[in-house]
Design an enzyme around this catalytic site. Structure first.
Site, PDB file in Angstrom:
ATOM      1  N   HIS A  67       0.829  -1.212   0.000  1.00 48.58           N
ATOM      2  CA  HIS A  67       0.000   0.000   0.000  1.00 48.58           C
ATOM      3  C   HIS A  67       0.866   1.268   0.000  1.00 48.58           C
ATOM      4  CE1 HIS A  67      -3.713   2.281   1.116  1.00 48.58           C
ATOM      5  NE2 HIS A  67      -2.828   3.082   1.689  1.00 48.58           N
ATOM      6  N   GLU A  68       1.794   1.337   0.936  1.00 51.34           N
ATOM      7  CA  GLU A  68       2.605   2.561   1.040  1.00 51.34           C
ATOM      8  C   GLU A  68       3.502   2.720  -0.184  1.00 51.34           C
ATOM      9  OE1 GLU A  68       1.363   4.340   3.210  1.00 51.34           O
ATOM     10  OE2 GLU A  68       0.397   2.760   4.397  1.00 51.34           O
TER      11      GLU A  68
HETATM   12  N1  TRP Z   1      -1.792   7.922   4.314  1.00 44.23           N
HETATM   13  C1  TRP Z   1      -1.714   6.892   5.300  1.00 44.23           C
HETATM   14  C2  TRP Z   1      -2.075   5.605   4.592  1.00 44.23           C
HETATM   15  O1  TRP Z   1      -3.153   5.390   4.165  1.00 44.23           O
HETATM   16  C3  TRP Z   1      -2.655   7.085   6.446  1.00 44.23           C
HETATM   17  C4  TRP Z   1      -2.079   7.685   7.688  1.00 44.23           C
HETATM   18  C5  TRP Z   1      -0.959   7.311   8.327  1.00 44.23           C
HETATM   19  C6  TRP Z   1      -2.630   8.715   8.479  1.00 44.23           C
HETATM   20  N2  TRP Z   1      -0.800   8.028   9.453  1.00 44.23           N
HETATM   21  C7  TRP Z   1      -1.807   8.890   9.571  1.00 44.23           C
HETATM   22  C8  TRP Z   1      -3.751   9.500   8.356  1.00 44.23           C
HETATM   23  C9  TRP Z   1      -2.085   9.842  10.552  1.00 44.23           C
HETATM   24  C10 TRP Z   1      -4.027  10.451   9.337  1.00 44.23           C
HETATM   25  C11 TRP Z   1      -3.199  10.627  10.421  1.00 44.23           C
HETATM   26  O2  TRP Z   1      -1.269   4.802   4.349  1.00 44.23           O
HETATM   27 ZN    ZN Z   2      -3.014   5.060   2.090  1.00 41.27          ZN
END
Ligand code: TRP
Ligand code: ZN
Length: 880
Positions: free
Chosen positions: A298-299
């Site tokens: 995903h990342e």
């Molecule tokens: N973008 C991240 C993901 O979906 C989500 C995320 C990670 C996030 N840490 C966070 C969202 C802290 C809000 C706050 O992989």
């Molecule tokens: Zn994400």
């Protein structure tokens, strides 16, 4: 405290200033970190004030083009730094601030975790590091220099490529990083600490060498190898399936223990919750391994869908999250079992997302109104968002979908864009009109599709014909009372009563690449008359959960048994079993909760267990919906006690019907060596289900089998499963196994989380009291989100225990929410969800739940995260 104002999607305005470059310098110190921020600012409109976001910052200096401003030249408050008069031409702005990472318990901005520094900037955390235009449509090139004590923080990391480094006379080390890709501030990251490092390399298909680095806390290196392999698999997969290559010279992942969410896709420097990195056979279950693979994927996939092409504003979050979840689901499906992955995704939709869509916080995958953005990282935006992308994939086919992706990337690489831009690219590449489809982005709520059929048998004069009618409607949700029809792809197939595939001929039924027929329901109602039939067809409708809707369709047990026994697609077979279970459960709840299996159901289940099928699929098909999913079928006055009885009764009936076959399987599987292969994982899942049913059927006789198997278990999957069986069925050995497990794993936080979760999820009378005790366990740490989720989020999802009639369960969770309100509001807000659904319960429980909500609302420093959820849940029904 001033109340945080709602923002509306319709109020979007392009920024008044752009920022081309940012040079950050950090002088790291636990309580007094200084941040120098030098920006090249470009006015986009004349005579606008420059309003920079900033929270919890101590402002030390501001200068423009090298000239220090004095305090009359700007205004600062708790949210902003406002410069009313700035040059008309491009200028350099420098801001110096001080922050206190050691006291940052919200884990947003720069904070400490096990003595290291790390950042979390999505969604709006960068403003806790320095004053900035903290919005995703301001893209800048970042250069970051970090100074820190060399002994304590040997690794100093940030986005992009390392550019220079050195040491100072005072024994400080410094490193400069440069990220050549313009990015929004939410993708900024900094990490400093003492780690163990696992290194590898990857050569992209165009021959670029990439250094891969994985940083873990000392002592955990041996548990990092699986994640590294998952990263390499992700890189290969994205090239092969989407044609997308990595773009920097280095890709780093850091695993940290204190983290609010799963992981974060910061450009070139992902930060991960350690539970999605660390995995070995002794400490991780099969599901943990699969989760690591999917989160690493995903990342990594965000590098294109999120980073290279990002969101214009936070209302567009599903642009990156829905699409990236779809991509990670496809990755897991291509590498492992497609059917098992699909079934798991369907279960998340039905047990969590449908629930959210029927709650006061219901929102479209692209919300219209947000107070606290952190509240919108939801199963709706992520998982329903992925289902919407999957529907596009179904409608366009793999080739059309990939053509759309290519068009999207060609048009928008390097930009911050909207969901409309994505749909426009898909439409353009396929010459399709997707106007009606876009209602999926604007409407909340789960559509209901009702299908009725009318069969006229063949006669001497004519072949048989089937008249099918489809009707859709979407229930009202808060702030959206009337809804438009949506564009629904219905995959379907037909079988004879002997289980043979039947051909259906109709101009509106297209043969689809999945093997099913595709019917596109675009209007509120539709009618299809299918002629030329030699026999009555048995229909499999909405195959593969082809749309995130509730299907209302009556079908006999006998017809479902045919689909369970013979359908070509595994998901369809699983679905037939689920529908049988639901029919039995709802019928039981409607009377006394008692269940007995009709003979055609027992026979179908026995045949399924004997069939040459994937054992993982058998295990899933033999697992009836949990109480939580059944509760979904009752919009109000959820009959908790009857649901509990019916679920228990059904499991007993299944256990009795399958006892002999399951005992044979259990015996055969004893002494199987542990391997981490798809086949072995599948076998283990059926083995543990067998053990559960066998122990349910004969708890006394099977007790010693469970406790012996537990002591011989050489892997966490078996240990965890057996511990859970013993605890949930209250076997005689339960307390002994819990003690052994605790003693053995007390020093391993991730494993101890399983120990907390097993107890919190037990559907037994003592759970509430046990959870109340565990909050005070010496190894429970309420400042660590993983611990809180393992114990309290798990508990609040345990429908029967959490809703214990005297309200003791509510009490435990509410006091944790009260504590976390001041410490970590993001986690507090996640815990409050079950309270916000108070309207669905009986009067007595409504009163108790409401009491907690009202009490929490009175908190003197109520965080906006909680305020938003509480006020929407207290608003009169259906109001925004
Ligand atoms: N973008 C991240 C993901 O979906 C989500 C995320 C990670 C996030 N840490 C966070 C969202 C802290 C809000 C706050 O992989
Ligand atoms: Zn994400």
């Amino acid at each position: 405290m001033s109340e945080k104002q709602a923002k509306f999607r319709s109020d979007y305005r392009a920024p008044d200033f752009s920022i081309s470059t940012v040079e950050l310098t950090f002088y790291l110190d636990p309580h007094h970190t200084r941040v120098h921020n030098r920006m090249q600012v470009h006015p986009q409109r004349q005579q606008q004030p420059l309003c920079l976001d900033g929270e919890q910052l101590k402002l030390l200096e501001v200068s423009i083009n090298g000239e220090l401003l004095d305090a009359n030249d700007y205004q600062v408050d708790a949210q902003q730094l406002v410069l009313t008069k700035v040059p008309e031409q491009a200028f350099e702005l420098e801001v110096v601030t001080e922050i206190d990472p050691a006291n940052n318990t919200a884990l947003e901005g720069l904070y400490q975790t096990n003595g290291s520094f790390c950042t979390q900037c999505e969604a709006e955390g960068f403003r806790r590091i320095t004053y900035y235009l903290d919005r995703p449509d301001v893209l800048a090139i970042f250069t970051t220099t970090i100074y820190a004590d060399q002994q304590q923080y040997p690794y100093l990391l940030s986005n992009g490529n390392p550019q220079a480094s050195g040491t100072t006379a005072a024994g400080q080390q410094w490193v400069t990083w440069h990220d050549p890709f313009p990015k929004p501030a939410y993708l900024f990251a900094l990490v400093a600490g003492n780690f163990e490092l696992l290194e590898d390399h990857f050569t992209t298909r165009s021959g670029k060498q990439v250094l891969l680095q994985l940083f873990v806390d000392p002592g955990n290196l041996a548990r990092a190898h699986y994640a590294m392999q998952a990263l390499k698999n992700s890189m290969v997969w994205d090239e092969q399936r989407f044609g997308l290559e990595y773009d920097l010279d280095i890709y780093m992942i850091v695993a940290v223990d204190f983290f609010n969410m799963g992981a974060m896709e910061n450009k070139g420097l992902n930060v991960f919750n350690s539970r999605y990195v660390l995995a070995d056979a002794a400490t991780a279950t099969d599901q943990d391994f699969l989760n690591v693979e999917s989160v690493i994927g995903h990342e990594y996939f965000h590098n294109w869908t999120g980073n290279r092409i990002t969101c214009r504003d936070w209302f567009q979050l599903s642009l990156k999250e829905g699409l990236t979840v779809f991509r990670d689901q496809e990755f897991s499906s291509d590498l492992g079992s497609r059917a098992v992955n699909r079934i798991q995704a369907i279960r998340v939709m039905r047990s969590h997302q449908f629930n959210e869509d029927a709650s006061p916080m219901a929102h479209p995958i692209r919300p219209d109104k947000v107070i606290e953005m952190n509240n919108f990282y939801t199963v709706t935006v992520y998982n329903k968002g992925a289902e919407v992308i999957r529907m596009l994939h179904t409608l366009l086919g793999e080739t059309g979908f990939q053509a759309g992706m290519q068009c999207y990337i060609e048009r928008h690489d390097g930009q911050a864009v909207t969901c409309d831009d994505f749909i426009a690219a898909m439409a353009a590449a396929n010459q399709r009109d997707l106007t009606r489809f876009k209602n999926w982005y604007s409407q909340a709520g789960t559509p209901v599709v009702r299908v009725t059929e009318n069969y006229t048998p063949a006669s001497a004069q004519a072949a048989g014909q089937l008249r099918l009618t489809f009707a859709q409607h979407t229930p009202a949700t808060p702030g959206q009372t009337s809804k438009q029809p949506v564009h629904i792809p219905v995959l379907l197939s037909a079988y004879s009563s002997r289980g043979e595939r039947l051909n259906l001929t109709h101009p509106e039924l297209q043969l689809h690449e999945s093997g099913s027929y595709l019917f596109e329901l675009t209007e509120a109602t539709a009618e299809l008359t299918i002629t030329g039939l030699q026999q009555r067809p048995i229909l499999a409708l909405l195959e593969n959960f082809s749309a995130p809707v509730r299907l209302e369709y009556n079908q006999s047990f006998a017809d479902k048994a045919v689909l369970l026994g013979s359908a070509e697609q595994e998901v369809t077979r699983w679905e037939a079993a689920q529908q049988m279970y639901l029919d039995l459960l709802t019928a039981a709840v409607a009377k006394d909760g008692l269940v007995s299996l009709p003979p055609e159901v027992s026979q179908a289940l026995q045949e399924l267990l004997a069939a040459p099928l994937d054992p993982a699929l058998k295990a899933l098909a033999l697992t009836p919906p949990a109480a939580e999913e059944l509760a979904e079928h009752y919009p109000q006055d959820i009959p908790l006690a009857l649901i509990g009885v019916a679920c228990e009764q059904l499991k007993r009936a299944i256990a009795a019907a399958l006892a002999e076959q399951l005992a044979t399987w259990w015996q055969q599987q004893q002494g199987q060596p542990y391997e981490l292969t798809a086949e072995a994982i599948a076998q283990r899942s059926l083995t543990h289900l067998a053990a559960y049913y066998l122990a349910l059927n004969e708890p006394e006789a099977f007790n010693s089998e469970i406790s012996q198997a537990f002591s011989h278990a050489d892997n966490m999957t078996s240990q965890q499963a057996l511990l859970q069986i013993a605890t949930h069925l209250e076997l005689a050995c339960a307390s002994d196994l819990l003690e052994q497990f605790e003693l053995r794993w007390q020093h391993d936080p991730l494993v101890l989380d399983k120990w907390f979760a097993v107890q919190a999820s037990a559907p037994v009378a003592g759970t509430v009291a046990r959870v109340a005790e565990l909050v005070d366990h010496p190894r429970f740490n309420r400042n660590n989100p993983n611990r809180v989720y393992a114990l309290l989020a798990t508990f609040s999802r345990n429908l029967l225990a959490f809703h214990q009639a005297d309200g003791a369960g509510y009490q435990v969770v509410a006091s944790m929410i009260r504590y976390l309100n001041g410490k970590n509001p993001q986690v507090a807000a996640r815990l409050i969800t079950p309270f916000t659904q108070w309207r669905r319960f009986d009067k007595q429980r409504q009163k108790l739940l409401l009491g907690h909500l009202q009490e929490l609302q009175q908190l003197p420093n109520l965080a906006p995260d909680l305020a938003e959820k509480i006020s929407s849940s207290l608003a009169p029904d259906m109001q925004a």
